[in-house]
Design an enzyme around this catalytic site. Structure first.
Site, PDB file in Angstrom:
ATOM      1  N   ASP A 112       0.818  -1.228   0.000  1.00 30.42           N
ATOM      2  CA  ASP A 112       0.000   0.000   0.000  1.00 30.42           C
ATOM      3  C   ASP A 112       0.849   1.273   0.000  1.00 30.42           C
ATOM      4  OD1 ASP A 112      -2.207  -1.614   0.062  1.00 30.42           O
ATOM      5  OD2 ASP A 112      -2.840  -1.088   2.105  1.00 30.42           O
ATOM      6  N   LYS A 184       1.720   2.265  -6.944  1.00 26.47           N
ATOM      7  CA  LYS A 184       0.738   1.167  -6.956  1.00 26.47           C
ATOM      8  C   LYS A 184      -0.426   1.596  -7.835  1.00 26.47           C
ATOM      9  CE  LYS A 184      -1.535  -2.110  -3.876  1.00 26.47           C
ATOM     10  NZ  LYS A 184      -1.840  -2.552  -2.520  1.00 26.47           N
TER      11      LYS A 184
HETATM   12  N1  GLU Z   1      -2.568  -3.319   3.434  1.00 31.83           N
HETATM   13  C1  GLU Z   1      -1.529  -4.263   3.263  1.00 31.83           C
HETATM   14  C2  GLU Z   1      -0.163  -3.596   3.293  1.00 31.83           C
HETATM   15  O1  GLU Z   1       0.120  -2.660   2.583  1.00 31.83           O
HETATM   16  C3  GLU Z   1      -1.810  -5.045   2.082  1.00 31.83           C
HETATM   17  C4  GLU Z   1      -1.105  -4.709   0.854  1.00 31.83           C
HETATM   18  C5  GLU Z   1       0.027  -5.648   0.553  1.00 31.83           C
HETATM   19  O2  GLU Z   1       0.962  -5.806   1.304  1.00 31.83           O
HETATM   20  O3  GLU Z   1      -0.055  -6.196  -0.518  1.00 31.83           O
HETATM   21  O4  GLU Z   1       0.644  -4.004   4.071  1.00 31.83           O
END
Ligand code: GLU
Length: 348
Positions: A112, A184
């Site tokens: 994220d 992203k």
């Molecule tokens: N919300 C999580 C994070 O950023 C999921 C995204 C991920 O790692 O793919 O750690």
């Protein structure tokens, strides 16, 4: 010692020097790559539940190519990322890379906010040795988990001689991106990372690394930012523009003592008229205002529709709002002179 024995000892010493594996530290921060869930076909899971030792044990092939050491920096989903973890991570990376016997770093991280953490290190690591961020879109307990191959590829990038001097890199889904450019772009797909303005700088396929681009904006050893003595970072907020925008968010930021505001504007960083007035007033009160854009491609340029000189605004160039925030936070540790800060936005 008999001559034959001496030769054997000499050969042993030579071979252990010549064929010694590079030492790579894996610094784990959490994220989906360290995530675990109850079902391999359900999307729910807890990020950061798996420790660095288990992450390393899950990909034995990395021990064949490098001497791997692991450290846990944090165990969070990267939506929980914060200034304290950034400072801790950057300081530890600098400490480790200053050691002769450390050849590179791999940082495991949630996807994220990976782009922001990677850019923070891109601007604050004082070494040419490789620093590679890696994550996963599917947790380790998910069907077709992408973490193990991503980690294997990241270690291969970290031990590759050509990775040196390129600044911080992000490795995901067989691609290598520069920390400055990567973002992203898809909420759930394994092909989420892209560098919209420049493209990826290389590929890594089953560990085979190939580069075809070199990041040219200043970074790492050519960066002026030094976090070694910092315990905190200045507050910088991001405001997202829209039709019928309201000035209450500008006022809230100023009242909360923000030192800087990034305005994710419409198109080439354009502002709703009342927001523009409120931000111009904030500048007069000593807050630094940077115009960025809510558009994913292209730059926010000086001398567009907004008279930056008259309002005292800075243009973010091709940094998206979240990366402009990172640069402004670091820039404000050096100066709050808008002219000097504008130069930084063209340089980094
Ligand atoms: N919300 C999580 C994070 O950023 C999921 C995204 C991920 O790692 O793919 O750690």
């Amino acid at each position: 010692m008999k001559p034959f024995k001496q030769i054997l000892v000499f050969l042993f010493v030579c071979s252990s020097v010549l064929f010694a594996k590079p030492t790579i530290y894996i610094l784990a921060t959490g994220g989906t790559i360290a995530g675990a869930g109850d079902s391999e076909i359900k999307s729910s899971y807890s990020a950061g539940a798996v420790t660095v030792d288990k992450l390393i044990a899950a990909v034995p092939a990395i021990n064949e190519i490098a001497a791997i050491k692991g450290e846990q920096i944090s165990s969070i989903g990267s939506q929980e990322m914060n200034n304290q973890v950034w400072l801790k991570l950057s300081k530890r990376v600098n400490e480790l890379l200053a050691q002769k016997d450390v050849d590179g770093i791999v940082v495991t991280h949630g996807t994220d906010t990976m782009e922001e953490s990677a850019y923070f290190l891109h601007l604050t690591v004082k070494s040419k040795k490789p620093v590679v961020f890696v994550g996963a879109m599917r947790s380790g307990t998910s069907m077709s988990a992408d973490g193990p191959m991503n980690l294997y590829n990241a270690v291969n990038v970290a031990i590759n001689k050509e990775s040196a001097g390129k600044g911080v890199l992000v490795v995901m889904n067989d691609e290598i991106h520069s920390a400055r450019e990567v973002t992203k772009t898809l909420t759930t797909s394994v092909q989420t990372f892209a560098s919209p303005n420049s493209g990826k700088i290389g590929t890594v396929f089953y560990g085979n690394v190939e580069y075809f681009m070199q990041p040219l904006k200043a970074h790492t050893v050519n960066s002026e930012f030094d976090v070694s003595k910092l315990q905190s970072l200045p507050r910088v907020d991001i405001l997202f523009a829209h039709p019928e925008d309201s000035t209450v968010f500008v006022e809230a930021s100023v009242n909360a003592s923000a030192k800087g505001i990034i305005h994710a504007g419409m198109g080439n960083g354009n502002l709703f008229p009342s927001t523009q007035d409120a931000l111009a007033k904030a500048v007069k009160e000593g807050v630094v205002v940077v115009r960025s854009s809510r558009v994913t491609n292209g730059a926010t340029t000086l001398e567009g529709e907004v008279d930056d000189k008259a309002f005292g605004f800075i243009a973010a160039n091709s940094l998206n709002a979240q990366k402009a925030r990172v640069l402004l936070m670091l820039g404000l540790t050096k100066t709050n002179n808008p002219k000097e800060l504008q130069k930084m936005f063209l340089k980094y």
